[in-house]
Structures are given as C-alpha cells and as structure tokens.
Design a protein around this motif. Sequence first.
Motif, PDB file in Angstrom:
ATOM      1  N   GLN A 188       0.787  -1.150  -0.054  1.00 56.00           N
ATOM      2  CA  GLN A 188      -0.007   0.104  -0.119  1.00 56.00           C
ATOM      3  C   GLN A 188       0.825   1.276  -0.018  1.00 56.00           C
ATOM      4  O   GLN A 188       0.525   2.417   0.836  1.00 56.00           O
ATOM      5  CB  GLN A 188      -1.048   0.039   1.202  1.00 56.00           C
ATOM      6  N   ILE A 189       1.734   1.473  -0.980  1.00 54.67           N
ATOM      7  CA  ILE A 189       2.536   2.558  -1.047  1.00 54.67           C
ATOM      8  C   ILE A 189       2.395   2.905  -2.416  1.00 54.67           C
ATOM      9  O   ILE A 189       1.836   2.113  -3.502  1.00 54.67           O
ATOM     10  CB  ILE A 189       4.081   2.319  -0.751  1.00 54.67           C
ATOM     11  N   GLY A 190       2.635   4.319  -2.601  1.00 56.43           N
ATOM     12  CA  GLY A 190       2.354   4.922  -3.839  1.00 56.43           C
ATOM     13  C   GLY A 190       0.839   5.101  -4.610  1.00 56.43           C
ATOM     14  O   GLY A 190       0.343   4.742  -5.542  1.00 56.43           O
ATOM     15  N   LEU A 191      -0.003   5.261  -3.364  1.00 58.61           N
ATOM     16  CA  LEU A 191      -1.416   5.462  -3.604  1.00 58.61           C
ATOM     17  C   LEU A 191      -1.969   6.630  -4.228  1.00 58.61           C
ATOM     18  O   LEU A 191      -2.899   6.423  -5.037  1.00 58.61           O
ATOM     19  CB  LEU A 191      -1.920   5.317  -2.156  1.00 58.61           C
ATOM     20  N   CYS A 192      -1.230   7.672  -4.231  1.00 58.00           N
ATOM     21  CA  CYS A 192      -1.798   8.938  -5.099  1.00 58.00           C
ATOM     22  C   CYS A 192      -2.171   8.773  -6.223  1.00 58.00           C
ATOM     23  O   CYS A 192      -3.255   8.637  -6.961  1.00 58.00           O
ATOM     24  CB  CYS A 192      -1.023   9.926  -4.738  1.00 58.00           C
ATOM     25  N   LEU A 232      -4.865   6.107  -7.223  1.00 56.26           N
ATOM     26  CA  LEU A 232      -6.370   6.357  -7.137  1.00 56.26           C
ATOM     27  C   LEU A 232      -6.597   7.597  -8.164  1.00 56.26           C
ATOM     28  O   LEU A 232      -7.649   7.393  -8.811  1.00 56.26           O
ATOM     29  CB  LEU A 232      -6.781   6.931  -5.710  1.00 56.26           C
ATOM     30  N   ALA A 233      -5.739   8.183  -8.440  1.00 57.95           N
ATOM     31  CA  ALA A 233      -6.037   9.702  -9.167  1.00 57.95           C
ATOM     32  C   ALA A 233      -6.230   9.365 -10.859  1.00 57.95           C
ATOM     33  O   ALA A 233      -6.896   9.927 -11.291  1.00 57.95           O
ATOM     34  CB  ALA A 233      -4.931  10.793  -8.968  1.00 57.95           C
ATOM     35  N   CYS A 263       6.106   6.888  -3.134  1.00 63.33           N
ATOM     36  CA  CYS A 263       6.948   6.266  -2.258  1.00 63.33           C
ATOM     37  C   CYS A 263       7.661   4.910  -2.564  1.00 63.33           C
ATOM     38  O   CYS A 263       8.872   4.569  -2.094  1.00 63.33           O
ATOM     39  CB  CYS A 263       6.318   6.003  -0.945  1.00 63.33           C
ATOM     40  N   PHE A 297     -11.695   5.261  -4.618  1.00 65.34           N
ATOM     41  CA  PHE A 297     -11.710   4.629  -3.037  1.00 65.34           C
ATOM     42  C   PHE A 297     -12.294   3.460  -2.747  1.00 65.34           C
ATOM     43  O   PHE A 297     -11.951   2.545  -2.182  1.00 65.34           O
ATOM     44  CB  PHE A 297     -12.063   5.672  -1.894  1.00 65.34           C
ATOM     45  N   VAL A 304     -10.944   0.438  -4.817  1.00 60.64           N
ATOM     46  CA  VAL A 304      -9.688   0.271  -4.405  1.00 60.64           C
ATOM     47  C   VAL A 304      -9.994  -0.773  -3.143  1.00 60.64           C
ATOM     48  O   VAL A 304      -9.424  -1.852  -2.854  1.00 60.64           O
ATOM     49  CB  VAL A 304      -8.340   1.064  -4.204  1.00 60.64           C
TER      50      VAL A 304
END
Lengths: 190, 203
Positions: B21-25, B28-29, B108, B179, B182
Amino acid sequence: MELFFIFIGAVLVNNFVLVRFLGLCPFMGVSKQTETALGMGAATTFVMVVTAAITWLLQWFVLEPFNLPFLQTPIFILVIAAMVQLVEMFLRKTSPNLYRALGIFLPLITTNCAVLGFSLIAVQSAYSFIQSLIFGLGAGVGFTLALVLMAGIREELKFADVPKPLAGTGIAFIIAGLLSLAFSGFAGLV
Amino acid sequence: MGIVKEFVKGLWNDNPTFRLQIGLCPTLAVTSSALNGVGMGAATTFVLMCSSILISALRNVIPSKVRIPCFIVVIATFSTVVDLVMNALLPDLHRVLGIFIPLIVVNCILMGRAEAFASKRPVFDAAIDGLGMGIGFTWALTLIGTVRELLGAGSLFGYKLVSDTAATFGIFSVAPGAFITVGFLLAAMNMISTRLRKTSKEA
C-alpha cells in the motif's frame, strides 16, 4: 473576497486528499488516532505555507527569467526537503515537546505528494504571492481536516464487526470513498 | 533462480499497491480508465528501473549521510525526462495524467526501492527488482482502471461495450468510486491470498 474563495476551494471543494488524491499515503498511514492526525496536519500545513512562499519566489525570480522551467521538479523537491529539515531543527530548539510529539512524521512530510503537488498547482494557476500563501494554507487545512475526520471514524471502527477480508485497509478505503462522496456535495460552492 | 524470485515478488507477494500500500496517490487519481492506468504504470516503471540502475551503480560513491538527497535528485531527473518526453510524444496522455507525472518523484515506491534494495545490491539485481516492482504497479493500476472504466463508462480501453443510452455508474469515474473500487479489490486480494495459503498448507 477572491482570497476567501481560494481558501474555501482548497479546503472543501477541491479537498487535497479526498478530491484531488494528493497526500494519500499519510492519509492512510497516520489516520489511526485523532491526536497524531492533528499533529501531522499542523506540521504539514506549516511546511506548505513556507514552501508556498519560497517556491513562488524561485519560480518567478529564478526559473522563469533564466528560462529553466524544466528544472522545476528537482528544485522544488529540494526546497521542500530543506524546509522540512529546517522546521525540524527549529522545532527541536524552540519547542522540544512538539518535536517529540511529531516524531518520525516530520521527515515524512518531504515525500508527502500534497506538498509538491500543491506547489506545482500554484505555479500552473499563476497565483500571486499572497494567493499562493492562502492556497498553501487552504491546502494544509484541507489535509488536516480530512486526516482528523478519518482518524475519528477509524477510532470508532475498532469496535465494529468488519468482514474479515475487508478488515484494516480495505474498509478504510471504503470509508474514504464515502467521505469523498460527502465532500463532492461541496462542488459548485465556489 | 534468485533473479526470478526478485522479479516475481513485485507481482504478488510484495505488490506495491495491494500488499505494501505505497504509491497510492497516482493509483487512485489517474485510474479512471484502463489506458490511463497502463500509461501511468509504464511511466513509473521507466523511472523506477532507470533510477534503480543508477543508484545501484553509484552505491559505493554516495556517502550514506547524504544518500536521501542524492536519491531524490536521481529520481527527479528521470521523472523530468519522462515528463518532457511524454509531453512531446503523447500530449493527450500527458494532459490526462497532469501533475502526477512530475509527482512520480514523491512516489514512495521509488524512494522505498532505492533505500531498501538498489543502494545495497549490484546493478543487474536492482534493474530486475525495479522492473518487477514497476510491472506489479502497472498491473494493479490497469486492473483498477479496468474495473472503474467498465462500471463508470461501460467501456474497455476506450471501446464502448454498451449502447450510448445505457445507464452506467458514473460514480466510478470520479473520486469516491476510486476509493471504493480499491477497497473492494483489496478485500478480494486478501481472500485470494488466504485461499492460496490454505491450499498450500493442505498440499
């Protein structure tokens, strides 16, 4: 009045976390307790306002006149990293209590994409100096608001009976979705 | 054998999106369509591989005290390269992905791999690790994009699957849908993993 609209726009209508998807890693990682969420939000807001001032000066007095806009990303990220370091040193000297409370969250602000993201958006929208500052403040307050709201809900969630595969991050994402749905109600406000 | 393991771990066990769960932006975007997911994934994979190779090659030169700023400069250089190249060759995709291309710098995943892997291993291993992580990230983004595009617009990779008048769940094209998608995909991954562990124990 225009400044007020920029502020409200950044806090509610285009909330950085829930609508623009910036700063999601701390949003998911540091939103387990209300207190730490508040501390993280405050530190981020502070860094954002300071970064807003410096990146604005750099963009319009260094990068543009010398025709170097392609250096924007590396320069901005270095400014942010330096700022975070400075804030850390400043806090350690002046307010050891706050410094201890924020702990490891401080260095993490460097890789918070909300900070770099908002500097890039401020440049793209060609905001004036004062507008950039207000935008930075709004972005920080919006980030704090989302973080604290999420932390409040997650504290209650401990007592909820969540289906096993959804437990943990899964349900957190769905809650964030519902929060985001609520925030989309602000669309058209400004 | 070791190389295969380094490559495969990014695809499932250490998948950056669903596991770490890294690099989430960007996850989702930009995943409102499958194609955007592929584009973002490819851009990130390129930066990840190049920066892993360079950081690994320089691992004996970079003093450990200033390693973080050094990593950042390397990563920022490659994401600027991607930003400029994409702007020149794929202007449409560049416009959709917007600021999330320069924002690869603060993803990240890149910093994480640089710190945890590339700065300690030889160049070839680092490249394979970067490639595996990048492909793991890409398939996760593509999966999320596919689900959102199917539900939100009734199409797949831009091809309409339903008639224009058919009702679609528009919410999946916008923020809240990202959201929720995911969230449920994470639950599905957890279920599959538990199932797999159970069968491997029985066997």
